[in-house]
Motif scaffolding. Structure first.
Motif, PDB file in Angstrom:
ATOM      1  N   GLY B  82       0.814  -1.395   0.096  1.00 48.43           N
ATOM      2  CA  GLY B  82      -0.145  -0.020   0.034  1.00 48.43           C
ATOM      3  C   GLY B  82       0.812   1.370  -0.031  1.00 48.43           C
ATOM      4  N   LEU B  83       0.526   2.214   0.814  1.00 47.17           N
ATOM      5  CA  LEU B  83       1.515   3.346   1.071  1.00 47.17           C
ATOM      6  C   LEU B  83       2.625   3.270   1.699  1.00 47.17           C
ATOM      7  CD1 LEU B  83      -1.510   5.764   1.695  1.00 47.17           C
ATOM      8  CD2 LEU B  83      -0.037   5.613  -0.479  1.00 47.17           C
ATOM      9  N   ASN B  84       2.767   1.905   2.373  1.00 51.32           N
ATOM     10  CA  ASN B  84       3.986   2.003   3.309  1.00 51.32           C
ATOM     11  C   ASN B  84       5.272   1.170   2.583  1.00 51.32           C
ATOM     12  OD1 ASN B  84       5.423   0.592   5.592  1.00 51.32           O
ATOM     13  ND2 ASN B  84       4.028   1.658   6.688  1.00 51.32           N
ATOM     14  N   CYS B  85       6.525   1.798   2.643  1.00 51.21           N
ATOM     15  CA  CYS B  85       7.324   1.418   2.126  1.00 51.21           C
ATOM     16  C   CYS B  85       8.586   1.025   2.942  1.00 51.21           C
ATOM     17  CB  CYS B  85       7.678   2.307   0.858  1.00 51.21           C
ATOM     18  SG  CYS B  85       6.871   2.081  -0.355  1.00 51.21           S
ATOM     19  N   GLU B  86       8.457   0.303   4.074  1.00 48.32           N
ATOM     20  CA  GLU B  86       9.527  -0.126   4.881  1.00 48.32           C
ATOM     21  C   GLU B  86       9.926  -1.447   4.880  1.00 48.32           C
ATOM     22  OE1 GLU B  86       8.539   0.836   9.124  1.00 48.32           O
ATOM     23  OE2 GLU B  86       6.956   2.228   8.279  1.00 48.32           O
ATOM     24  N   GLY B  87       9.494  -2.158   3.675  1.00 51.86           N
ATOM     25  CA  GLY B  87       9.724  -3.627   3.561  1.00 51.86           C
ATOM     26  C   GLY B  87       9.213  -4.345   4.749  1.00 51.86           C
ATOM     27  N   LEU B  88       9.856  -5.576   4.789  1.00 53.00           N
ATOM     28  CA  LEU B  88       9.359  -6.886   5.626  1.00 53.00           C
ATOM     29  C   LEU B  88       9.637  -6.421   6.970  1.00 53.00           C
ATOM     30  CD1 LEU B  88       9.549 -10.134   3.716  1.00 53.00           C
ATOM     31  CD2 LEU B  88       7.303  -9.277   4.925  1.00 53.00           C
ATOM     32  N   SER B  89      10.697  -5.735   7.128  1.00 56.35           N
ATOM     33  CA  SER B  89      11.483  -5.665   8.632  1.00 56.35           C
ATOM     34  C   SER B  89      10.186  -5.140   9.514  1.00 56.35           C
ATOM     35  CB  SER B  89      12.265  -4.546   8.650  1.00 56.35           C
ATOM     36  OG  SER B  89      11.991  -3.451   8.053  1.00 56.35           O
ATOM     37  N   ARG B  90       9.368  -4.256   9.387  1.00 55.42           N
ATOM     38  CA  ARG B  90       8.246  -3.956  10.102  1.00 55.42           C
ATOM     39  C   ARG B  90       7.349  -5.367  10.451  1.00 55.42           C
ATOM     40  NH1 ARG B  90       3.586  -0.036   9.711  1.00 55.42           N
ATOM     41  NH2 ARG B  90       3.059  -1.454   8.059  1.00 55.42           N
ATOM     42  N   GLY B  91       7.104  -6.081   9.413  1.00 50.08           N
ATOM     43  CA  GLY B  91       6.163  -7.376   9.867  1.00 50.08           C
ATOM     44  C   GLY B  91       6.988  -8.360  10.739  1.00 50.08           C
ATOM     45  N   PHE B  92       8.461  -8.075  10.277  1.00 44.98           N
ATOM     46  CA  PHE B  92       9.415  -9.103  11.384  1.00 44.98           C
ATOM     47  C   PHE B  92       9.207  -8.825  12.709  1.00 44.98           C
ATOM     48  CE2 PHE B  92      13.296  -9.790  13.579  1.00 44.98           C
ATOM     49  CZ  PHE B  92      13.496 -11.092  13.404  1.00 44.98           C
ATOM     50  N   TRP B  93       9.336  -7.382  12.879  1.00 46.60           N
ATOM     51  CA  TRP B  93       9.308  -7.014  14.377  1.00 46.60           C
ATOM     52  C   TRP B  93       7.915  -7.103  15.051  1.00 46.60           C
ATOM     53  CZ3 TRP B  93      13.491  -7.400  16.820  1.00 46.60           C
ATOM     54  CH2 TRP B  93      14.739  -7.212  16.284  1.00 46.60           C
ATOM     55  N   ASN B  94       6.757  -7.081  14.101  1.00 46.40           N
ATOM     56  CA  ASN B  94       5.466  -7.001  14.577  1.00 46.40           C
ATOM     57  C   ASN B  94       5.157  -8.635  14.927  1.00 46.40           C
ATOM     58  OD1 ASN B  94       4.653  -4.856  14.095  1.00 46.40           O
ATOM     59  ND2 ASN B  94       3.517  -5.098  12.235  1.00 46.40           N
ATOM     60  N   SER B  95       5.875  -9.636  14.203  1.00 47.51           N
ATOM     61  CA  SER B  95       5.792 -10.912  14.554  1.00 47.51           C
ATOM     62  C   SER B  95       6.507 -11.430  15.653  1.00 47.51           C
ATOM     63  CB  SER B  95       6.288 -11.881  13.376  1.00 47.51           C
ATOM     64  OG  SER B  95       5.275 -12.164  12.232  1.00 47.51           O
ATOM     65  N   VAL B  96       7.400 -10.605  15.960  1.00 43.26           N
ATOM     66  CA  VAL B  96       8.246 -11.111  17.271  1.00 43.26           C
ATOM     67  C   VAL B  96       7.449 -10.542  18.510  1.00 43.26           C
ATOM     68  CG1 VAL B  96      10.582 -10.402  18.454  1.00 43.26           C
ATOM     69  CG2 VAL B  96      10.496 -10.962  16.151  1.00 43.26           C
ATOM     70  N   GLU B  97       6.850  -9.449  18.172  1.00 40.20           N
ATOM     71  CA  GLU B  97       5.985  -8.829  19.325  1.00 40.20           C
ATOM     72  C   GLU B  97       5.142  -9.791  19.548  1.00 40.20           C
ATOM     73  OE1 GLU B  97       5.092  -4.728  19.024  1.00 40.20           O
ATOM     74  OE2 GLU B  97       7.275  -4.274  18.528  1.00 40.20           O
ATOM     75  N   ILE B  98       4.465 -10.262  18.717  1.00 46.14           N
ATOM     76  CA  ILE B  98       3.341 -11.157  18.697  1.00 46.14           C
ATOM     77  C   ILE B  98       3.833 -12.487  19.441  1.00 46.14           C
ATOM     78  CG2 ILE B  98       1.440 -12.577  17.600  1.00 46.14           C
ATOM     79  CD1 ILE B  98       1.456 -10.355  15.531  1.00 46.14           C
ATOM     80  N   LEU B  99       4.984 -13.136  18.938  1.00 45.79           N
ATOM     81  CA  LEU B  99       5.448 -14.378  19.186  1.00 45.79           C
ATOM     82  C   LEU B  99       5.837 -14.597  20.597  1.00 45.79           C
ATOM     83  CD1 LEU B  99       6.400 -17.235  17.919  1.00 45.79           C
ATOM     84  CD2 LEU B  99       8.560 -16.004  18.029  1.00 45.79           C
TER      85      LEU B  99
END
Lengths: 296, 299
Positions: B82-99
């Motif tokens: 979408g509008l967000n261009c930070e790559g997967l790194s954000r998803g990675f940290w989100n996953s860590v925070e969830i995990l």
């Protein structure tokens, strides 16, 4: 010493309190939420849950929806093939690995690694491998077979088999592990006796070992079946239901209806149908499995 | 002295009959099977290391002529959803925070529940346990919407902790089964001796059982880490876009409708998402097999 035993409710009180999360999960989520969904599948819910009772109307509409019909048909084809392929491949692989071959651990590691990957990753990998312009089809054509045609992901008639290839890749290693454990549990004496009688290996497998492994097959079947009903992420990533609606599955239909189309009633009815199909598989199995144990 | 030891070089005097008919069939079958399982991973790796011009020209199996890590960099830091261009790194940290909280909470809850029903049976405990096990077979789709309402009622819908709670709830059946079976298999004398010494519910759990149950905690850890990391459905439903876990973000990047398809970036992103469970798998080895086989254990 403890004081006099108080009334039954307070006996073991700490244990009961400690088990509260489990009790709450069982009662509120597994029983409560399920009943809630079944109840609301008989209502006129659309954007929001509604209490207006409409009987079986949602179900009638559901079975008249082409998208649902295709989803069910796909699930039947996919489910049938997945069961047969997983069982056959799982068993054959386990039997191969059971021949005391070298590198057994390495081979098992290679066969099982896809099981560690998510369905999203699996779907995306196979989307690329089956890509018509660069994937297997193109590779074979480049080898000289110009008319070679293998393009499941863009052909509505066979797209579900494209999903199947990926699902078998991801899940069959697990069935192999289950089967291998079953094979290792078989008494060595039986093999010796069969050898003394001069029975060929394959006949020993077909007529002696497989019948002995019936419980393992049943367990594997239940595991595969419960996985089949849940198929959602794989389709979402690999084809997103396409081309058109030709690779839709029931689990995706439910999510699409609830969160995409704002049609809760359809989602509830469809998910209740899913529950029903699980019950049809699960209840006879539980009866056989646990009923027998009690009598025997 | 060394002469007395077993002659290592004289082992296997005769070469084995490697080329019997059966062996040829066996190994050629295995070769085909191994290709089916191993090639997709190989294809992913080589694709992610190529540049786009090379991908357009060559075939997916050819090794890269020129190895480049641009695709990896783009997938990790600049790919757009979408509008967000930070790559997967954000998803990675989100996953860590969830995990992290999900794993800890679910294992804590399930181990205590398993302990309570294994060693402190009370009236009805088996009934709840049976419901729990059968609940594991109910399709998630059946419970998903009422859970949305429940979470909204307690104000956790769309938040990280809501998702943590969902993971804890759905991890409950398999983990409780795992712990219950393990604690039941321990000798009962141990438990009785601790009781005679005056240890209570928590004392026995923390000082006697937990220290000797490390393997089963490891199995549970592996099971939950791979399971939660690989989750897509709960992530997409119970969180907001800025908290989407890695799997959801990956799907959004790769299946984005607009823009030119960059297959090398897609494959790098897919590999990045798969690396965590793959690492767990390759490092843990036998324990992973035990973990997944736990699902096959009958209760």
């Amino acid at each position: 010493m403890q004081t006099q035993r108080p009334n039954a409710l307070f006996r073991n009180l700490t244990a009961k309190i400690a088990a509260l999360p489990m009790i709450a999960t069982a009662l509120f989520v597994f029983v409560g939420c399920t009943l809630w969904t079944v109840y609301y599948s008989f209502t006129k819910s659309r954007m929001l849950p509604s209490d207006k009772w409409v009987g079986l109307q949602q179900y009638e509409r559901l079975w008249n929806t082409p998208k649902w019909q295709i989803a069910v048909e796909n699930l039947l084809i996919f489910g049938f093939c997945m069961m047969i392929l997983s069982l056959v491949i799982g068993f054959v692989l386990a039997a191969l690995l059971d021949q005391k071959i070298r590198f057994e651990n390495t081979i098992r590691t290679i066969i099982l690694y896809p099981f560690a990957l998510s369905f999203i990753v699996t779907g995306l990998i196979w989307q690329w491998v089956l890509n018509p312009d660069f994937g297997i089809q193109q590779v074979v054509r480049d080898l000289g077979w110009q008319s070679f045609e293998f393009n499941p992901l863009f052909n509505p008639d066979i797209v579900i088999y494209g999903v199947l290839i990926a699902a078998v890749w991801q899940g069959s290693g697990f069935i192999m592990v289950v089967m291998l454990a079953g094979l290792r549990g078989i008494d060595e004496e039986i093999w010796k006796a069969a050898r003394v009688d001069g029975i060929p290996r394959w006949r020993t497998y077909v007529f002696i070992i497989i019948p002995m492994m019936r419980p393992v097959f049943v367990t594997a079947l239940v595991l595969i079946a419960s996985g089949i009903i849940k198929v959602y992420d794989l389709v979402k990533a690999q084809t997103n239901g396409g081309p058109g609606i030709s690779s839709e599955v029931p689990a995706k239909y439910v999510i699409d209806m609830m969160f995409g189309n704002q049609n809760l009633g359809q989602g509830f009815a469809a998910s209740t149908m899913m529950l029903l199909s699980v019950a049809v598989i699960l209840i006879p199995w539980a009866y056989l499995e646990f009923g027998r144990k009690k009598h025997g | 002295m060394a002469d007395i030891s077993y002659p290592t070089d004289a082992r296997g005097a005769k070469p084995r009959r490697v080329m019997t008919k059966g062996n040829v069939i066996l190994w050629s079958t295995l070769a085909v099977i191994l290709a089916y399982y191993a090639l997709p991973l190989y294809v992913m790796v080589v694709t992610s290391l190529k540049g786009m011009p090379e991908i357009r020209m060559g075939n997916i199996f050819s090794p890269p002529m020129e190895i480049t890590f641009d695709a990896w960099h783009k997938a990790a830091f600049t790919a757009c959803t979408g509008l967000n261009c930070e790559g997967l790194s954000r998803g990675f940290w989100n996953s860590v925070e969830i995990l992290v909280p999900s794993t800890i909470l679910s294992i804590a809850m399930a181990s205590i529940s398993g302990y309570a029903i294994a060693n402190w049976r009370f009236k009805g405990s088996e009934v709840f346990f049976t419901i729990l096990i059968f609940g594991a077979f109910i399709p998630y789709q059946v419970m998903i919407y009422p859970l949305v309402i429940l979470l909204r009622e307690i104000g956790l819908f769309g938040s990280l902790w809501g998702l943590v709670l969902v993971h804890t709830v759905f991890g409950m059946p398999i983990l409780t089964l795992l712990f219950r079976n393990y604690f039941t298999s321990l000798p009962e004398e141990l438990f009785k001796a601790a009781r005679v010494d005056g240890a209570g519910f928590w004392g026995i759990f923390f000082r006697v059982l937990v220290p000797m149950s490390l393997p089963i905690f490891m199995v549970a850890l592996i099971l939950q880490m791979t399971g939660i990391w690989n989750d897509f459905l709960f992530g997409v439903i119970y969180t907001r876009p800025d908290q989407y876990p890695m799997t959801v973000q990956l799907n959004n990047i790769v299946n984005a409708v607009q823009g030119v398809k960059e297959y090398n970036v897609n494959m790098a992103a897919t590999l990045l998402t798969g690396i965590v469970p793959l690492t767990i798998y390759f490092v843990s080895g036998k324990l992973f097999v035990r973990g997944i086989a736990a699902g096959a254990v009958k209760g």
